[in-house]
Design an enzyme around this catalytic site. Structure first.
Site, mmCIF file in Angstrom:
data_model
loop_
_atom_site.group_PDB
_atom_site.id
_atom_site.type_symbol
_atom_site.label_atom_id
_atom_site.label_comp_id
_atom_site.label_asym_id
_atom_site.label_seq_id
_atom_site.Cartn_x
_atom_site.Cartn_y
_atom_site.Cartn_z
ATOM 1 N N GLU A 137 -17.851 55.180 -0.044
ATOM 2 C CA GLU A 137 -17.596 56.502 -0.614
ATOM 3 C C GLU A 137 -18.670 57.435 -0.062
ATOM 4 O O GLU A 137 -19.837 57.333 -0.424
ATOM 5 C CB GLU A 137 -17.680 56.461 -2.146
ATOM 6 C CG GLU A 137 -16.720 55.489 -2.797
ATOM 7 C CD GLU A 137 -15.353 56.099 -3.127
ATOM 8 O OE1 GLU A 137 -15.112 57.281 -2.760
ATOM 9 O OE2 GLU A 137 -14.538 55.398 -3.729
ATOM 10 N N HIS A 167 -6.641 58.159 1.219
ATOM 11 C CA HIS A 167 -6.488 59.194 0.196
ATOM 12 C C HIS A 167 -6.479 60.549 0.879
ATOM 13 O O HIS A 167 -7.402 60.887 1.626
ATOM 14 C CB HIS A 167 -7.606 59.103 -0.843
ATOM 15 C CG HIS A 167 -7.432 57.949 -1.782
ATOM 16 N ND1 HIS A 167 -8.464 57.191 -2.245
ATOM 17 C CD2 HIS A 167 -6.296 57.426 -2.332
ATOM 18 C CE1 HIS A 167 -7.985 56.238 -3.051
ATOM 19 N NE2 HIS A 167 -6.676 56.365 -3.105
ATOM 20 N N HIS A 183 -13.836 56.376 2.232
ATOM 21 C CA HIS A 183 -13.383 57.213 1.105
ATOM 22 C C HIS A 183 -14.441 58.269 0.809
ATOM 23 O O HIS A 183 -15.538 58.235 1.351
ATOM 24 C CB HIS A 183 -13.194 56.356 -0.156
ATOM 25 C CG HIS A 183 -11.973 55.485 -0.125
ATOM 26 N ND1 HIS A 183 -10.839 55.773 -0.825
ATOM 27 C CD2 HIS A 183 -11.714 54.327 0.537
ATOM 28 C CE1 HIS A 183 -9.921 54.843 -0.613
ATOM 29 N NE2 HIS A 183 -10.430 53.942 0.221
HETATM 30 O O1 0X9 Z 1 -10.320 54.381 -6.607
HETATM 31 C C1 0X9 Z 1 -10.319 54.186 -5.387
HETATM 32 O O2 0X9 Z 1 -9.319 53.878 -4.763
HETATM 33 C C2 0X9 Z 1 -11.618 54.366 -4.611
HETATM 34 N N1 0X9 Z 1 -12.323 55.525 -5.084
HETATM 35 S S1 0X9 Z 1 -11.733 57.012 -4.755
HETATM 36 O O3 0X9 Z 1 -12.520 57.957 -5.505
HETATM 37 N N2 0X9 Z 1 -11.943 57.352 -3.229
HETATM 38 O O4 0X9 Z 1 -10.344 57.047 -5.069
HETATM 39 C C3 0X9 Z 1 -12.479 53.144 -4.845
HETATM 40 C C4 0X9 Z 1 -11.801 51.863 -4.498
HETATM 41 C C5 0X9 Z 1 -12.729 50.711 -4.614
HETATM 42 N N3 0X9 Z 1 -12.126 49.679 -5.332
HETATM 43 C C6 0X9 Z 1 -11.646 48.566 -4.698
HETATM 44 N N4 0X9 Z 1 -11.913 48.383 -3.456
HETATM 45 N N5 0X9 Z 1 -10.950 47.735 -5.387
HETATM 46 ZN ZN ZN Z 2 -10.438 57.422 -1.929
#
Ligand code: 0X9
Ligand code: ZN
Ligand code: ZN
Length: 428
Positions: free
Chosen positions: A383, A179, A306
């Site tokens: 995160e 991201h 993340h």
């Molecule tokens: O939504 C996402 O892609 C991640 N959170 S973010 O705020 N960095 O965008 C979390 C992804 C976790 N979910 C899976 N691994 N399926």
């Molecule tokens: Zn992310």
């Protein structure tokens, strides 16, 4: 002669205009605020998510079971207040002026390095990261090996580094900055690389030398460059859509594993979690998948960096109806990480659980694809800091503390993996 001078003058004007154009054309977030909104019912949540669909005025920063963090344009504040009253939810102001945070960040970056030198007191550009990577590879030619995942949509090279002190080690793969706006992730990844090569601490040396590391500091290279030159808040890739004027796909919804299932991604090209026109439509994600597949027998653990919200998220992302067979082990591993981080003097708290279980359905993410399709039994999304005070625009003073937490967390995580038998070599 005079023609030449004329041409030079023209070129100079062009340069000057280019520079000021580049500056002025940055997307600004003057008086955009960020609110944390807590809700209880599905109706309340739907109302808030509907608001966020007005992309000019609202942007979803973070979503969890009982709260969303919404960035709101100054002109939409009235509408927001009305909806908050209507939905009877509670809203708390977190960030008053997003642009002020961006300005401070920029000023801090500039103060630390006027000359484009690399470091962890500021956030580095892709160019700076790659130049530093070259230095590292040149300085440690025996232990390190540079590799390329492939090219991005805008034809940038996606680079990685392998660190291996000896043969026969279990493999740990780190994906970072998928991201674009999550700058703390590449800052942390590069700091870890540096520690693994230069630390004199026994426990770091032990960690570094007893695993093979595959680290991609910036996976979404196009998006990352875009956050530096145009829009600090960009999340997705930069490939245009064939069916919309909106650009980019959420790369963490683009893997071919339960793609687009269960509302785990959007089919709207303008949405922040757009899954793309097809699985692996994004060249960056196809390149990553090809590479991981080619070495999957060597990978025991895969971690995706993340930000933000201080969470450890394990599979599954596509459903909370079902849990993976080794879910209990994964929770033990996560607990080890969280306990280790909390034991540092910073006292930072991480929560953990399955992605769909504690956040929301998210299908087609790296860790789910790696777990479901590549037989990598321990996969985690981490995160990083913080929980919303600064969100994605985490001040550079947090870089080293956050990275120290990641380091001690990863030590504990891998110790637990070893204890539970996850670090055995897959091919003998
Ligand atoms: O939504 C996402 O892609 C991640 N959170 S973010 O705020 N960095 O965008 C979390 C992804 C976790 N979910 C899976 N691994 N399926
Ligand atoms: Zn992310
Ligand atoms: Zn499925």
């Amino acid at each position: 002669m005079s023609v030449n001078i004329f041409l030079v003058a023209l070129a100079l004007i062009g340069l000057a205009q280019g520079a000021s154009f580049g500056q002025d054309s940055r997307i600004r977030y003057d008086n955009y605020s960020v609110y944390k909104v807590r809700f209880e019912t599905k109706d309340q949540k739907d109302l808030l998510k509907q608001l966020a669909e007005d992309r000019n005025n609202f942007r979803l920063w973070h979503e969890a079971k009982n709260e969303v963090h919404l960035m709101i344009s100054p002109s939409a504040l009235n509408e927001f207040e009305k909806q908050v009253l209507r939905a009877n939810v509670s809203a708390e102001l977190f960030i008053e002026n997003v642009q002020a945070l961006i300005n401070t960040e920029e000023a801090e970056n500039f103060m630390v390095s006027r000359d484009g030198s690399f470091g962890w007191k500021k956030y580095n550009t892709l160019e700076e990261i790659y130049a530093w990577l070259d230095e590292i590879l040149a300085a440690y030619p025996v232990i390190t090996e540079g590799f390329e995942l492939g090219q991005s949509y805008e034809n940038r090279t996606i680079r990685g580094i392998k660190i291996s002190y000896k043969s026969g080690n279990p493999g740990v793969f780190i994906e970072s900055n998928i991201h674009a706006r999550e700058w703390i992730t590449s800052a942390t990844a590069t700091w870890l690389i540096n520690e693994f090569l230069t630390s004199t601490d026994d426990f770091v040396r032990q960690l570094a030398e007893s695993h093979d590391w595959y680290i991609i500091p910036v996976l979404n290279v196009d998006g990352f460059v875009y956050t530096h030159v145009k829009d600090r808040m960009w999340r997705k890739t930069r490939q245009p859509s064939a069916i919309s004027t909106c650009v980019g796909v959420d790369p963490n919804r683009n893997y071919d594993s339960h793609w687009m299932e269960n509302g785990g991604a959007s089919d709207n090209p303008c949405a922040e979690d757009y899954g793309g026109p097809a699985p692996f439509s994004e060249p960056e994600i196809q390149a990553m998948a090809n590479y991981v597949s080619s070495i999957k027998d060597k990978i025991n653990v895969l971690i995706a960096f993340h930000s933000y919200s201080q969470l450890l998220l394990s599979p599954y992302g596509h459903t909370s109806e079902e849990y993976p067979p080794n879910f209990d082990d994964q929770m033990e591993v996560a607990k080890a990480y969280a306990d280790a981080v909390e034991s540092l003097p910073y006292g930072t708290v991480y929560r953990y659980g399955s992605s769909a279980g504690i956040l929301y359905p998210a299908s087609g993410a790296t860790i789910d694809w790696a777990y479901n399709e590549q037989d990598i039994d321990i996969t985690y999304t981490i995160e990083f800091r913080d929980t919303g005070r600064y969100g994605f625009i985490l001040p550079p003073t947090h870089i080293i503390p956050n990275a120290e937490e990641a380091l001690i967390g990863i030590v504990a995580l891998l110790d637990k993996c070893e204890e539970l038998g996850y670090l055995k070599l897959k091919t003998l």
